[in-house]
Design an enzyme around this catalytic site. Structure first.
Site, PDB file in Angstrom:
ATOM      1  N   PHE A  12      22.555  54.834  57.411  1.00 19.42           N
ATOM      2  CA  PHE A  12      21.928  54.915  56.147  1.00 19.42           C
ATOM      3  C   PHE A  12      22.846  54.222  55.167  1.00 19.42           C
ATOM      4  CE2 PHE A  12      20.392  57.746  52.523  1.00 19.42           C
ATOM      5  CZ  PHE A  12      18.900  57.278  53.035  1.00 19.42           C
ATOM      6  N   LYS A  97      21.465  41.781  65.043  1.00 18.91           N
ATOM      7  CA  LYS A  97      21.440  40.591  65.731  1.00 18.91           C
ATOM      8  C   LYS A  97      22.434  40.341  66.816  1.00 18.91           C
ATOM      9  CE  LYS A  97      22.145  40.521  61.649  1.00 18.91           C
ATOM     10  NZ  LYS A  97      22.408  40.493  60.273  1.00 18.91           N
ATOM     11  N   GLU A 121      12.622  41.859  64.056  1.00 17.85           N
ATOM     12  CA  GLU A 121      12.356  40.975  62.994  1.00 17.85           C
ATOM     13  C   GLU A 121      13.232  40.902  62.216  1.00 17.85           C
ATOM     14  OE1 GLU A 121       9.280  38.523  63.073  1.00 17.85           O
ATOM     15  OE2 GLU A 121      10.871  37.754  62.030  1.00 17.85           O
ATOM     16  N   GLY A 126      16.231  37.928  57.588  1.00 14.42           N
ATOM     17  CA  GLY A 126      15.764  39.011  56.659  1.00 14.42           C
ATOM     18  C   GLY A 126      14.381  39.117  56.460  1.00 14.42           C
ATOM     19  N   ILE A 128      12.013  36.834  56.104  1.00  9.01           N
ATOM     20  CA  ILE A 128      11.122  35.791  56.657  1.00  9.01           C
ATOM     21  C   ILE A 128      10.502  36.088  58.061  1.00  9.01           C
ATOM     22  CG2 ILE A 128      10.925  33.285  57.410  1.00  9.01           C
ATOM     23  CD1 ILE A 128      13.136  32.736  55.559  1.00  9.01           C
ATOM     24  N   GLY A 179      26.214  43.710  48.823  1.00 10.68           N
ATOM     25  CA  GLY A 179      25.635  44.140  50.292  1.00 10.68           C
ATOM     26  C   GLY A 179      25.158  42.831  50.964  1.00 10.68           C
ATOM     27  N   GLU A 182      28.604  41.098  55.953  1.00 13.07           N
ATOM     28  CA  GLU A 182      28.952  42.067  57.002  1.00 13.07           C
ATOM     29  C   GLU A 182      29.943  42.784  56.372  1.00 13.07           C
ATOM     30  OE1 GLU A 182      27.146  43.068  59.679  1.00 13.07           O
ATOM     31  OE2 GLU A 182      25.584  41.484  59.095  1.00 13.07           O
ATOM     32  N   ASP A 193      27.270  35.382  62.714  1.00 15.44           N
ATOM     33  CA  ASP A 193      26.046  35.908  62.323  1.00 15.44           C
ATOM     34  C   ASP A 193      25.240  34.880  62.593  1.00 15.44           C
ATOM     35  OD1 ASP A 193      24.537  38.340  60.723  1.00 15.44           O
ATOM     36  OD2 ASP A 193      23.982  36.296  59.837  1.00 15.44           O
ATOM     37  N   LYS A 197      21.642  35.021  65.361  1.00 17.02           N
ATOM     38  CA  LYS A 197      20.148  34.774  64.879  1.00 17.02           C
ATOM     39  C   LYS A 197      19.653  33.553  65.791  1.00 17.02           C
ATOM     40  CE  LYS A 197      20.982  36.731  60.456  1.00 17.02           C
ATOM     41  NZ  LYS A 197      21.592  36.469  59.116  1.00 17.02           N
TER      42      LYS A 197
HETATM   43  N1  NAP Z   1      22.837  44.113  54.970  1.00 16.19           N
HETATM   44  C1  NAP Z   1      21.880  43.190  55.001  1.00 16.19           C
HETATM   45  O1  NAP Z   1      21.532  42.403  54.054  1.00 16.19           O
HETATM   46  C2  NAP Z   1      21.519  43.055  56.633  1.00 16.19           C
HETATM   47  C3  NAP Z   1      20.639  42.006  56.748  1.00 16.19           C
HETATM   48  C4  NAP Z   1      20.113  41.838  58.094  1.00 16.19           C
HETATM   49  C5  NAP Z   1      20.490  42.609  58.951  1.00 16.19           C
HETATM   50  N2  NAP Z   1      21.337  43.719  58.748  1.00 16.19           N
HETATM   51  C6  NAP Z   1      21.884  44.173  59.961  1.00 16.19           C
HETATM   52  O2  NAP Z   1      21.438  45.814  59.661  1.00 16.19           O
HETATM   53  C7  NAP Z   1      22.440  46.556  60.397  1.00 16.19           C
HETATM   54  C8  NAP Z   1      23.034  47.589  59.027  1.00 16.19           C
HETATM   55  O3  NAP Z   1      23.748  46.903  58.277  1.00 16.19           O
HETATM   56  P1  NAP Z   1      23.934  47.591  56.810  1.00 16.19           P
HETATM   57  O4  NAP Z   1      24.330  46.262  55.932  1.00 16.19           O
HETATM   58  O5  NAP Z   1      23.152  48.342  56.358  1.00 16.19           O
HETATM   59  O6  NAP Z   1      25.430  48.178  57.541  1.00 16.19           O
HETATM   60  P2  NAP Z   1      26.073  49.254  56.210  1.00 16.19           P
HETATM   61  O7  NAP Z   1      25.745  49.227  55.009  1.00 16.19           O
HETATM   62  O8  NAP Z   1      27.743  48.993  56.342  1.00 16.19           O
HETATM   63  O9  NAP Z   1      25.668  50.529  56.967  1.00 16.19           O
HETATM   64  C9  NAP Z   1      26.047  50.792  58.406  1.00 16.19           C
HETATM   65  C10 NAP Z   1      25.497  52.351  58.495  1.00 16.19           C
HETATM   66  O10 NAP Z   1      25.861  52.593  59.788  1.00 16.19           O
HETATM   67  C11 NAP Z   1      26.453  53.923  60.199  1.00 16.19           C
HETATM   68  N3  NAP Z   1      27.129  53.800  61.260  1.00 16.19           N
HETATM   69  C12 NAP Z   1      28.276  53.130  61.723  1.00 16.19           C
HETATM   70  N4  NAP Z   1      28.658  53.259  63.061  1.00 16.19           N
HETATM   71  C13 NAP Z   1      27.648  54.609  63.478  1.00 16.19           C
HETATM   72  C14 NAP Z   1      27.679  55.369  64.483  1.00 16.19           C
HETATM   73  N5  NAP Z   1      28.454  55.174  65.542  1.00 16.19           N
HETATM   74  N6  NAP Z   1      26.690  56.355  64.402  1.00 16.19           N
HETATM   75  C15 NAP Z   1      25.837  56.460  63.518  1.00 16.19           C
HETATM   76  N7  NAP Z   1      25.835  55.730  62.455  1.00 16.19           N
HETATM   77  C16 NAP Z   1      26.892  54.849  62.301  1.00 16.19           C
HETATM   78  C17 NAP Z   1      27.192  54.287  58.699  1.00 16.19           C
HETATM   79  O11 NAP Z   1      27.446  55.555  58.268  1.00 16.19           O
HETATM   80  P3  NAP Z   1      28.041  56.310  57.405  1.00 16.19           P
HETATM   81  O12 NAP Z   1      27.216  56.089  56.345  1.00 16.19           O
HETATM   82  O13 NAP Z   1      28.506  57.392  57.761  1.00 16.19           O
HETATM   83  O14 NAP Z   1      29.197  55.096  57.061  1.00 16.19           O
HETATM   84  C18 NAP Z   1      26.232  53.553  57.775  1.00 16.19           C
HETATM   85  O15 NAP Z   1      25.350  54.201  57.434  1.00 16.19           O
HETATM   86  C19 NAP Z   1      23.529  45.752  61.152  1.00 16.19           C
HETATM   87  O16 NAP Z   1      23.200  45.537  62.317  1.00 16.19           O
HETATM   88  C20 NAP Z   1      23.610  44.505  60.162  1.00 16.19           C
HETATM   89  O17 NAP Z   1      24.011  43.346  60.944  1.00 16.19           O
HETATM   90  C21 NAP Z   1      22.029  43.589  57.628  1.00 16.19           C
END
Ligand code: NAP
Length: 409
Positions: A12, A97, A121, A126, A128, A179, A182, A193, A197
């Site tokens: 979350f 990814k 996807e 993102g 696209i 945000g 990574e 990253d 992809k």
């Molecule tokens: N950010 C982007 O723009 C974007 C774009 C495309 C893809 N992604 C991908 O989407 C995924 C999430 O990215 P994000 O940016 O949302 O990351 P983030 O903001 O760092 O959030 C990570 C979340 O994962 C939770 N978490 C970490 N380890 C965990 C575990 N073992 N069990 C349960 N929950 C756990 C964290 O919990 P806590 O809240 O308790 O810390 C946090 O809620 C990644 O794989 C990333 O590569 C991100």
């Protein structure tokens, strides 16, 4: 056809909360979040605490939950969760990814064995919809190449440097605060990253399942004012580009690296967290896709689209992989590079190279992809900044060595 989706959400953070917002405002989809698994017990949450758990089995063992949406930032644990979910008959949507790229072959086998959907996807570019486009629209078309900017945070950093003269550190900090980056920035700026992809895109575009360790990734972490000035003088920008392209009827090649881009190219104008993908094909010719590659809502919208696709039992068919004509991955390819050095000995890491230009602290040279790949880790850890000039070099042999020429001049 699933009439009502009951979602078990992992994570979350930026994307998890983005998905929650997108889902709350999308009245058309019948999907409820039943439980959210997170990690940090001390964080305050913007939803009532009864939604949350810290125990993954509360989701994995809950028979009411028929879909797991995995949005955590830990690729190894993400694989454990996704695997367990698929084995227990739950469909999975993920944005991870790194996890998908590292385990694609096994994940595809699990999808077949347990007859569930695995969609991702949001993992690539993102908002696209490039994976489903390659999978469905281009399922039979002969693709010449798929290339572009696949990493929003490094593109944001490069845009701020080239357009607003921000220094590298300030631009990276901004990308993290927004945000886009990574949790570990080397994943973005080191080209990892983008490479994950590209691994996924290569599978859907050409049916080739290449392990990411076997793909060259060079990044922007060593970019200096010398490199920026060099690009500016040539009227160009530097962008972190992904390329997978067909070499001939039997072979493709693939790499991730900074590249000089000129104003006549579409990618020159792809700025900030936007991604741009160019598909070149035999019959449809050239097509250009532009969209936000990072951020909670754009990524959340891609996750929502996959959740919606699960309601009608959609699965990736990996059409290109099941075609009779098999392609092979070739590293026997020449690349023309700009290489800036502070320690000349580090040029040895390029292997055999033909220098065509030498300036103060940099060379333009032609090298073999396979030699770069052999030294990928050492190149990542070196102080060299390497960028593809963007010019095509024909042939497969390098005639001179970089050091001989450098020493003789
Ligand atoms: N950010 C982007 O723009 C974007 C774009 C495309 C893809 N992604 C991908 O989407 C995924 C999430 O990215 P994000 O940016 O949302 O990351 P983030 O903001 O760092 O959030 C990570 C979340 O994962 C939770 N978490 C970490 N380890 C965990 C575990 N073992 N069990 C349960 N929950 C756990 C964290 O919990 P806590 O809240 O308790 O810390 C946090 O809620 C990644 O794989 C990333 O590569 C991100």
């Amino acid at each position: 056809m699933i009439s009502k989706l009951k979602i078990g959400l992992f994570g979350f953070g930026c994307v998890g909360q983005g998905l929650y917002d997108v889902l709350s405002k999308s009245s058309g989809i019948k999907a409820d979040i039943v439980k959210i698994c997170v990690k940090d017990r001390n964080k305050s949450r913007k939803l009532p605490m009864e939604y949350f758990t810290y125990d993954k089995n509360e989701i994995l063992n809950n028979s009411e939950i028929n879909i797991v949406v995995e949005l955590i930032d830990d690729a190894d644990e993400a694989f454990n969760i996704v695997k367990a979910a698929m084995i227990s008959g739950k469909s999975v949507v993920t944005a991870n990814k790194k996890m998908v790229a590292n385990h694609l072959t096994e994940l595809v086998e699990l999808q077949t064995k347990y007859n569930v959907s695995l969609l991702y996807e949001a993992s690539s570019c993102g908002s696209i919809p490039i994976i489903r486009t390659l999978e469905e629209y281009y399922d039979n078309e002969l693709l010449y190449s798929v290339s572009g900017i696949f990493n929003g945070s490094s593109n944001y950093i490069l845009s701020k440097i080239f357009n607003e003269n921000l220094d590298y550190g300030t631009a990276l900090k901004q990308a993290q605060e927004l945000g886009f980056a990574e949790s570990n920035p080397i994943l973005d700026v080191g080209g990892f990253d983008a490479k994950y992809k590209l691994t996924i895109i290569a599978a859907h575009a050409y049916g080739l399942f290449i392990h990411p360790d076997d793909i060259l990734n060079l990044g922007i972490q060593n970019l200096s004012t010398t490199d920026i000035d060099y690009a500016r003088k040539a009227g160009k920008k530097i962008k972190l580009l992904n390329v997978v392209r067909k070499l001939n009827d039997d072979e493709i090649t693939v790499h991730t690296m900074p590249t000089f881009v000129a104003p006549h190219q579409y990618l020159y104008f792809v700025e900030n967290e936007y991604n741009g993908v160019i598909v070149e094909a035999a019959f449809s010719d050239k097509q250009f896709y532009l969209g936000k590659g990072a951020g909670g809502h754009p990524t959340g919208s891609a996750v929502l689209s996959d959740i919606s696709a699960v309601t009608y039992d959609y699965k990736y068919a990996y059409h290109k992989a099941s075609q009779d004509k098999k392609l092979f991955y070739s590293k026997n390819v020449l690349l023309e590079l700009y290489v800036r050095y502070t320690n000349k000995d580090e040029l040895n890491l390029l292997g055999k190279a033909a220098i065509t230009e030498q300036g103060s602290g940099y060379v333009i040279c032609t090298v073999k992809l396979e030699n770069l790949l052999k030294n990928n880790t050492a190149l990542q850890n070196s102080s060299l900044f390497i960028a593809n000039t963007g010019r095509t070099v024909s042939g497969t042999d390098v005639k001179e060595t970089a050091l001989e020429k450098a020493e003789n001049s």
